[in-house]
Design an enzyme around this catalytic site. Structure first.
Site, PDB file in Angstrom:
ATOM      1  CE1 TYR A 105     -11.603  -0.381 -23.276  1.00 11.14           C
ATOM      2  CE2 TYR A 105     -12.912   1.062 -21.881  1.00 11.14           C
ATOM      3  CZ  TYR A 105     -12.369  -0.183 -22.143  1.00 11.14           C
ATOM      4  OH  TYR A 105     -12.584  -1.224 -21.278  1.00 11.14           O
ATOM      5  CB  CYS A 106     -12.416   0.831 -29.876  1.00 17.54           C
ATOM      6  SG  CYS A 106     -11.487   1.962 -30.945  1.00 17.54           S
ATOM      7  NE  ARG A 107      -7.115  -3.305 -33.292  1.00 17.53           N
ATOM      8  CZ  ARG A 107      -6.030  -2.903 -33.947  1.00 17.53           C
ATOM      9  NH1 ARG A 107      -4.837  -3.031 -33.410  1.00 17.53           N
ATOM     10  NH2 ARG A 107      -6.127  -2.372 -35.149  1.00 17.53           N
ATOM     11  N   GLY A 129      -8.887   3.478 -31.361  1.00 19.70           N
ATOM     12  CA  GLY A 129      -9.485   4.811 -31.366  1.00 19.70           C
ATOM     13  C   GLY A 129     -10.391   5.072 -32.553  1.00 19.70           C
ATOM     14  CG  MET A 151      -8.198  -1.171 -24.917  1.00 21.10           C
ATOM     15  SD  MET A 151      -7.943  -0.701 -23.174  1.00 21.10           S
ATOM     16  CE  MET A 151      -8.011   1.083 -23.235  1.00 21.10           C
TER      17      MET A 151
END
Length: 104
Positions: free
Chosen positions: A64-66, A68, A93
């Site tokens: 995961y990241c901010r 995608g 997120m």
């Protein structure tokens, strides 16, 4: 190539204590502001630190990241390195916060 995952499915897996590897590829300041746990290797360091994840080549890895995007790149890198079951958290997120907030 593993199918990507939505936040609802990830939350269900977490609540059920399912066995998978969670990997956060954001930057340290993003992680400090809000995270859902897991291993932490920023995308820029991932190629040089892939060996740290070697034992998980056959395991389900959810990245995961901010939003995608970076985790999508991380998924590609990992698949090229021989990881068999990498899934990108769609919406990252941002989607998690929309659905579940940012509380711990």
């Amino acid at each position: 190539m593993a199918e990507d995952i939505r936040v609802q499915e990830l939350k269900s897996k977490m609540d059920g204590n399912e066995d998978f590897v969670l990997l956060d590829v954001r930057e340290p300041n993003e992680r400090a502001a809000f995270n859902i746990g897991g291993e932490f290797i920023p995308l820029g360091s991932l190629m040089g630190r892939m060996g740290e994840l070697e034992q998980h080549k056959e395991d389900e890895v959810i990245v995961y990241c901010r939003s995608g995007n970076r985790s999508g790149l991380a998924k590609e890198f990992m698949e090229r390195a021989g990881f068999k079951n990498v899934r990108n958290l769609l919406g990252g997120m941002m989607s998690w916060a929309e659905n579940y907030g940012t509380g711990k």
